[in-house]
Write a protein that holds these residues in place. Structure first.
Motif, short mmCIF file in Angstrom:
data_model
loop_
_atom_site.label_atom_id
_atom_site.label_comp_id
_atom_site.label_asym_id
_atom_site.label_seq_id
_atom_site.Cartn_x
_atom_site.Cartn_y
_atom_site.Cartn_z
N LEU A 1 0.84 -1.21 0.00
CA LEU A 1 0.00 0.00 0.00
C LEU A 1 0.87 1.26 0.00
O LEU A 1 0.66 2.18 -0.78
CB LEU A 1 -0.91 -0.02 1.22
CG LEU A 1 -1.83 1.20 1.43
CD1 LEU A 1 -2.87 1.27 0.33
CD2 LEU A 1 -2.50 1.13 2.81
N SER A 2 1.87 1.27 0.89
CA SER A 2 2.74 2.45 1.01
C SER A 2 3.46 2.73 -0.32
O SER A 2 3.52 3.87 -0.77
CB SER A 2 3.74 2.21 2.14
OG SER A 2 4.54 3.35 2.35
N VAL B 1 -4.52 0.32 -3.96
CA VAL B 1 -5.18 1.04 -2.86
C VAL B 1 -6.64 0.59 -2.74
O VAL B 1 -7.12 0.25 -1.65
CB VAL B 1 -5.12 2.57 -3.09
CG1 VAL B 1 -5.95 3.31 -2.04
CG2 VAL B 1 -3.67 3.04 -3.07
N ALA C 1 1.34 9.58 1.87
CA ALA C 1 2.54 8.75 1.67
C ALA C 1 3.56 9.01 2.78
O ALA C 1 4.18 8.08 3.30
CB ALA C 1 3.16 9.04 0.30
N ALA D 1 -2.23 12.15 -1.92
CA ALA D 1 -1.16 11.13 -1.90
C ALA D 1 0.14 11.61 -1.25
O ALA D 1 0.70 10.88 -0.44
CB ALA D 1 -0.92 10.62 -3.31
N PRO D 2 0.64 12.82 -1.55
CA PRO D 2 1.94 13.19 -0.95
C PRO D 2 1.89 13.19 0.58
O PRO D 2 2.77 12.61 1.23
CB PRO D 2 2.18 14.60 -1.49
CG PRO D 2 1.40 14.66 -2.77
CD PRO D 2 0.17 13.84 -2.51
N LEU E 1 1.41 7.20 -6.45
CA LEU E 1 0.36 8.20 -6.67
C LEU E 1 0.86 9.60 -6.31
O LEU E 1 0.40 10.60 -6.86
CB LEU E 1 -0.88 7.86 -5.84
CG LEU E 1 -1.62 6.57 -6.22
CD1 LEU E 1 -2.75 6.30 -5.24
CD2 LEU E 1 -2.15 6.66 -7.65
N ALA E 2 1.81 9.67 -5.36
CA ALA E 2 2.35 10.97 -4.94
C ALA E 2 3.37 11.50 -5.94
O ALA E 2 3.66 12.70 -5.96
CB ALA E 2 2.99 10.85 -3.56
N LEU F 1 -3.48 2.68 -8.07
CA LEU F 1 -4.83 2.96 -7.58
C LEU F 1 -5.59 1.65 -7.35
O LEU F 1 -6.34 1.52 -6.38
CB LEU F 1 -5.58 3.83 -8.59
CG LEU F 1 -6.82 4.56 -8.04
CD1 LEU F 1 -6.44 5.48 -6.89
CD2 LEU F 1 -7.50 5.35 -9.15
N LEU G 1 2.32 7.28 5.91
CA LEU G 1 2.35 5.81 5.75
C LEU G 1 3.77 5.27 5.87
O LEU G 1 3.99 4.20 6.44
CB LEU G 1 1.77 5.40 4.40
CG LEU G 1 0.26 5.23 4.29
CD1 LEU G 1 -0.09 4.63 2.93
CD2 LEU G 1 -0.27 4.35 5.41
N ARG G 2 4.76 6.04 5.35
CA ARG G 2 6.14 5.58 5.46
C ARG G 2 6.55 5.46 6.92
O ARG G 2 7.17 4.48 7.33
CB ARG G 2 7.09 6.52 4.70
CG ARG G 2 7.18 6.23 3.22
CD ARG G 2 8.33 6.99 2.56
NE ARG G 2 8.13 8.44 2.63
CZ ARG G 2 7.46 9.14 1.71
NH1 ARG G 2 6.94 8.51 0.67
NH2 ARG G 2 7.32 10.44 1.83
N VAL H 1 0.98 4.28 -2.77
CA VAL H 1 0.68 5.70 -2.50
C VAL H 1 1.89 6.55 -2.87
O VAL H 1 1.73 7.67 -3.36
CB VAL H 1 0.25 5.92 -1.03
CG1 VAL H 1 -0.04 7.38 -0.76
CG2 VAL H 1 -0.98 5.07 -0.70
N ASP H 2 3.11 6.02 -2.69
CA ASP H 2 4.29 6.74 -3.17
C ASP H 2 4.19 6.99 -4.67
O ASP H 2 4.50 8.09 -5.14
CB ASP H 2 5.56 5.94 -2.86
CG ASP H 2 6.00 6.08 -1.41
OD1 ASP H 2 5.61 7.08 -0.76
OD2 ASP H 2 6.71 5.18 -0.91
#
Lengths: 365, 365
Positions: A246-247, A268, B233, B229-230, A253-254, A265, B236-237, A250-251
């Motif tokens: 997941l992490s 997630v 993220a 997301a940023p 997506l960021a 996506l 989450l990290r 999201v990285d």
């Protein structure tokens, strides 16, 4: 028969059991190596301190998992009771200790009342702590009938529902229903600890619920995690794999640029969708009936229908157009099965256009 | 002044705002590209469909974050309203889109009412959804006074408390107070999905609370996570680092032999202790007063004291021996500041041995 009870360990659970047993007319004796704790329990009206003259019917050992075996051994050497049970949140380790140390393992059955509070200690105790809760009993191959019967009786005196499980089965289940959820709440709350001032204004009921149990006593929970480490470790590894994926998603997506966004996506959404499926299993199930009501296009009609139906416990599951491109709406209502008849009759009598009732399985929400 | 409101997007939040505004006497118009959704909202009594003849005072854009910019652009081209706000749970992206796309960014202020439910759609809407909740407003450097004033008025009409934040600040805070907690609930619930039959019997209030929000719409939440997301993220990290350490520590505790047990147990306890510190920040704070009561050794005395004090909202924080080796107990009671006087007077009059009152900061529990 449980006419007399000795509670060894007057913390939250031991004192709450004592209060419930007293309320049910049982003679309760209290013991704790902490003189103040036992005095507080006595002062709360949970029973009397001091050792009974002769063996009581049942002794409840309410100490941390790692101490159950030795406390039981010492209690049996003193012939404190005819039978014994405990309340530790982990059952495998205590069972092994008991079979190894206790003079009379047949007189013991493991127990775990599924109830607790964030506050620990006798001051937080209440006679109602167990009402309606599951009280797991984990007989070993040595456990005798009297011990099992007396522990079950105590659970019922406390208003709980006794459930028999194998100790290994219990430990695997509580890892996923209790121990890992507690650790997840702690991990979530730990982020809040480090969050900037002003965070409090943005705290809603959601995060309050997610982190509530994280307020529990760290030393106590560390002992529980250690005592159930193999089962907890297995679940944590799975969570860790999920979170790592997941992490990373999201990285992505960021990151700038759309590369890999679609699959990120999907990752997630997959976690979120599996969460919905799991959350459904935590809802108390119930038998429901469903029936449709057809509404003319008229502002406020649905509002009036829901107000009229609410007293019967009716909720609206979904609404669609009665026919494609049509102005009429079809509302699908859900109602507790036992209230369905009355609800339909009253709504029909009030002139609502009620359709046929279908009974249905438990709701997904 | 907000006498007329146009709600664009009649989902849970849009329809709930419409119901609250109607209740406050505002004329409400409803629009949604989903014809059934808008019909349901109208049928609930949330307002009337169809476009107003002239610009309304305020338009509420209740669509997913990624669509706020284009929906605002189109609404301003149609001259739908004098000012505009939205309800997206993420503010930075929509603000950037608005500054890039909107004909008149001065007429827009970002908004985020901090309230929701697991159920989505107009059927789940309620006029009380926002009462007492924080409603964040995130003015950009272009936002004009009227837009800010009207959005604040709407928040107050809904019973919410408007709070101004910078959009970047908002997004960092909701990542830790809302988005990551949601993902943690989903990760926890996902394990329950895969758990064996019988799991339901061992589900208690704790795990039910931790996983409640995980029932939310996956598509909606995936969009929220993507839009923030940023910030998500980054949090989450940190969680992932914590969990990786925790998981490794529990693996050590699960292993045979005591090697590394002490430091592994310290790692587990550290996570639990930081969780306690974080959980405290989610509790509503309040002003409290504390005072001690000295009790003779008499079974049930503390029980009677707590029963007598309960009506004033008194709770017992802790109890110690009044003097070392002494039989008397000293109970430290906590009471809401405004009730302290009455509580002390009544307890003293009833003959309890009440000590001096010290006012105190918010409780830690």
């Amino acid at each position: 028969m449980v006419r007399s009870l000795l509670v060894i360990g007057t913390g939250l659970v031991g004192t709450s059991v004592a209060l419930a047993a007293r309320r049910a007319g049982v003679t309760v004796f209290l013991a704790d190596r902490d003189a103040t704790a036992v005095r507080v329990a006595e002062s709360l009206g949970a029973g009397l301190t001091g050792t009974p003259g002769r063996p009581v019917d049942l002794a409840l050992i309410a100490v941390p998992p790692a101490q159950v075996g030795t406390v039981l051994r010492d209690a049996q050497r003193r012939r404190s009771a005819h039978s014994y049970t405990d309340v530790a949140g982990v059952k495998g380790g205590p069972e092994r200790d008991v079979l190894r140390l206790a003079p009379d393992p047949a007189a013991y059955v493991g127990g775990h009342p599924m109830a607790g509070r964030e506050r620990s200690g006798p001051l937080a105790a209440t006679a109602d702590l167990f009402s309606g809760r599951t009280w797991v009993l984990t007989p070993s191959e040595r456990t005798g009938a009297e011990a099992l019967r007396n522990a079950g009786t105590l659970a019922e005196l406390c208003g709980a529902v006794p459930v028999r499980l194998d100790s290994r089965e219990h430990d695997a289940l509580v890892a996923v229903t209790s121990h890992v959820p507690h650790l997840m709440a702690s991990l979530t709350a730990a982020r809040l600890r480090d969050a900037p001032t002003g965070t409090e204004t943005l705290v809603g009921q959601g995060v309050r619920d997610v982190t509530r149990i994280a307020a529990g006593d760290p030393a106590l929970w560390a002992d529980i995690v250690r005592s159930n480490a193999p089962a907890v470790a297995a679940v944590l590894r799975e969570v860790c794999d999920d979170l790592t994926r997941l992490s990373a998603a999201v990285d992505v997506l960021a990151g700038s640029g759309p590369d890999g966004h679609d699959s990120a996506l999907r990752t997630v959404t997959d976690v979120l969708a599996r969460g919905v499926a799991g959350a459904v299993r935590t809802r108390p199930a119930g038998a429901f009936a469903r029936f449709p009501v057809i509404l003319d296009r008229e502002p406020g009609a649905l509002g009036r229908l829901l107000a009229a139906a609410a007293p019967h416990g009716v909720v609206a599951d979904r609404v669609d157009a009665a026919r494609p491109g049509d102005d009429e709406l079809m509302v699908h209502l859900r109602v507790p099965a036992d209230a369905a008849g009355a609800a339909l009759a009253e709504l029909a009598a009030a002139g609502w256009n009620v359709g046929r009732c279908e009974s249905a399985p438990s709701p997904t929400r």
